[in-house]
Every structure is written in structure tokens, then in C-alpha cells.
Design a protein around this motif. Structure first.
Motif, PDB file in Angstrom:
ATOM      1  N   ARG A  26     -22.350  27.327  16.034  1.00  0.00           N
ATOM      2  CA  ARG A  26     -21.993  25.908  15.821  1.00  0.00           C
ATOM      3  C   ARG A  26     -20.984  25.285  16.802  1.00  0.00           C
ATOM      4  N   PHE A  27     -20.344  26.099  17.453  1.00  0.00           N
ATOM      5  CA  PHE A  27     -19.334  25.632  18.496  1.00  0.00           C
ATOM      6  C   PHE A  27     -19.550  25.875  19.878  1.00  0.00           C
ATOM      7  N   GLY A  28     -20.100  26.944  19.992  1.00  0.00           N
ATOM      8  CA  GLY A  28     -20.259  27.437  21.404  1.00  0.00           C
ATOM      9  C   GLY A  28     -19.256  28.302  21.601  1.00  0.00           C
ATOM     10  N   GLU A  29     -19.490  29.279  22.606  1.00  0.00           N
ATOM     11  CA  GLU A  29     -18.403  30.622  22.862  1.00  0.00           C
ATOM     12  C   GLU A  29     -17.097  30.537  22.885  1.00  0.00           C
ATOM     13  N   GLU A  30     -16.637  29.434  23.841  1.00  0.00           N
ATOM     14  CA  GLU A  30     -14.972  29.314  24.083  1.00  0.00           C
ATOM     15  C   GLU A  30     -14.207  28.847  22.687  1.00  0.00           C
ATOM     16  N   ARG A  31     -14.963  27.731  22.052  1.00  0.00           N
ATOM     17  CA  ARG A  31     -14.431  27.091  20.866  1.00  0.00           C
ATOM     18  C   ARG A  31     -14.537  28.209  19.714  1.00  0.00           C
ATOM     19  N   ALA A  32     -15.406  28.979  19.734  1.00  0.00           N
ATOM     20  CA  ALA A  32     -15.842  30.105  18.485  1.00  0.00           C
ATOM     21  C   ALA A  32     -14.773  31.156  18.586  1.00  0.00           C
ATOM     22  N   LYS A  33     -14.428  31.683  19.751  1.00  0.00           N
ATOM     23  CA  LYS A  33     -13.666  32.629  20.125  1.00  0.00           C
ATOM     24  C   LYS A  33     -12.334  32.057  19.647  1.00  0.00           C
ATOM     25  N   ARG A  34     -11.876  31.164  19.968  1.00  0.00           N
ATOM     26  CA  ARG A  34     -10.364  30.599  19.663  1.00  0.00           C
ATOM     27  C   ARG A  34     -10.381  30.318  17.849  1.00  0.00           C
ATOM     28  N   ALA A  35     -11.411  29.670  17.559  1.00  0.00           N
ATOM     29  CA  ALA A  35     -11.316  29.649  15.993  1.00  0.00           C
ATOM     30  C   ALA A  35     -11.449  30.942  15.410  1.00  0.00           C
ATOM     31  N   TYR A  36     -12.027  31.967  15.889  1.00  0.00           N
ATOM     32  CA  TYR A  36     -12.346  33.207  15.462  1.00  0.00           C
ATOM     33  C   TYR A  36     -10.866  34.082  15.071  1.00  0.00           C
ATOM     34  N   LEU A  37     -10.292  33.820  16.542  1.00  0.00           N
ATOM     35  CA  LEU A  37      -9.095  34.673  16.453  1.00  0.00           C
ATOM     36  C   LEU A  37      -7.814  33.844  15.770  1.00  0.00           C
ATOM     37  N   GLU A  38      -7.782  32.540  15.849  1.00  0.00           N
ATOM     38  CA  GLU A  38      -6.789  31.845  15.264  1.00  0.00           C
ATOM     39  C   GLU A  38      -7.202  31.892  13.745  1.00  0.00           C
ATOM     40  N   GLY A  39      -8.017  31.756  13.163  1.00  0.00           N
ATOM     41  CA  GLY A  39      -8.225  32.091  11.984  1.00  0.00           C
ATOM     42  C   GLY A  39      -8.231  33.387  11.298  1.00  0.00           C
ATOM     43  N   GLY A  40      -8.379  34.291  12.078  1.00  0.00           N
ATOM     44  CA  GLY A  40      -7.879  35.636  11.949  1.00  0.00           C
ATOM     45  C   GLY A  40      -6.094  35.734  11.622  1.00  0.00           C
ATOM     46  N   LYS A  41      -5.537  35.147  12.645  1.00  0.00           N
ATOM     47  CA  LYS A  41      -4.156  35.380  12.589  1.00  0.00           C
ATOM     48  C   LYS A  41      -3.661  34.277  11.425  1.00  0.00           C
ATOM     49  N   SER A  42      -4.142  33.375  11.195  1.00  0.00           N
ATOM     50  CA  SER A  42      -3.821  32.461   9.875  1.00  0.00           C
ATOM     51  C   SER A  42      -3.970  33.220   8.551  1.00  0.00           C
ATOM     52  N   ASP A  43      -5.156  33.995   8.430  1.00  0.00           N
ATOM     53  CA  ASP A  43      -5.414  34.613   7.077  1.00  0.00           C
ATOM     54  C   ASP A  43      -4.449  35.822   7.141  1.00  0.00           C
ATOM     55  N   ALA A  44      -4.418  36.354   8.146  1.00  0.00           N
ATOM     56  CA  ALA A  44      -3.184  37.818   8.095  1.00  0.00           C
ATOM     57  C   ALA A  44      -2.169  37.303   7.927  1.00  0.00           C
TER      58      ALA A  44
END
Length: 141
Positions: A26-44
């Protein structure tokens, strides 16, 4: 986890991670990695705050149910250094990745809900994003 020096934070994402694959498409590699890690941190962060409302961190045994490849687990490991943290998933390669790379012990699960066995003694078990991804047929069983 009972370690005095935790392993370094892992930013590696497994190539079979379903959520990351969706984000990357959906977003491309760079933006996807940032969203993945930031979303995981927010949930944690939210999960850790909830746990602390009910338990003393150093005395708690936590299970991340349906952990996938550790999107949330990698952050929880650092947010709850005094907790005994475990992860579980139906995908063996996800369990292997979490154990080897995030240094959290895992419990492989059966894909059949009626075969569920995670043991006992957990003070806190939580699930993020499982029910929105399950096909309809397991609910009937």
C-alpha cells in the motif's frame, strides 16, 4: 524475560510478515517499515500501560497471543523488562523469528481452535489484530 541486559532493539522484519506485506503493497518499503514499527510501538505502549494498571510488572507472566512476527512483542520486551514475556502463533516461522531475533520464548499453536493449549499461570494474555483477520469458519467450531 529475566535478563539483566536486554538484546538490542530489532528493526528486522521477516519477509513473510503478513501485516508488513500489506503495508508495503500500500505504501512502499520505507513508509511501510516506519508504519509497522511505529504502530507496533503504539500498541505495545498502550498494552504495557493497561497491564501496569492491574499488575506489578516484575511479578507478571505475559502471553502475546497470535503474536505474528513480533510487531508488538519487540517493543513489549523493552517496555516490560521485569515481566516474563512469551509469544504464541500458529505459524512456525513466526515463532522461530520471534525467538531467534527478538529473544522472547514462543509457543507454537495449532491452527485448529479446539486444539488450543497455551499452558497456565499467565497473569495477562492479550490479542491484537487476530479477530479482524480470522476467516469465518473457525468461529463456528
Amino acid at each position: 524475560m529475566d535478563q539483566t541486559t536486554p538484546p538490542p532493539f530489532i528493526t528486522e522484519i521477516h519477509p513473510e510478515d503478513h501485516l508488513y506485506g500489506f503495508l508495503e503493497g500500500r505504501f512502499g518499503e520505507e513508509r511501510a517499515k516506519r508504519a509497522y514499527l511505529e504502530g507496533g510501538k503504539s500498541d505495545a505502549t498502550q498494552t504495557a500501560a493497561t497491564l501496569r494498571r492491574f499488575h506489578k510488572e516484575a511479578e507478571v507472566k505475559v502471553l502475546v497471543f497470535a503474536s505474528g512476527y513480533g510487531r508488538v512483542t519487540r517493543h513489549l520486551r523493552d517496555l516490560l523488562p521485569g515481566a516474563s514475556l512469551y509469544a504464541s502463533d500458529i505459524h512456525p516461522q513466526a515463532c522461530e523469528f520471534v525467538t531467534a531475533n527478538i529473544s522472547v520464548p514462543t509457543l507454537p499453536l495449532s491452527a485448529r481452535p479446539e486444539d488450543l493449549n497455551v499452558g497456565s499461570g499467565y497473569d495477562f494474555i492479550f490479542v491484537i489484530s487476530l479477530f479482524s483477520h480470522l476467516p469465518d469458519h473457525p468461529f463456528g467450531r
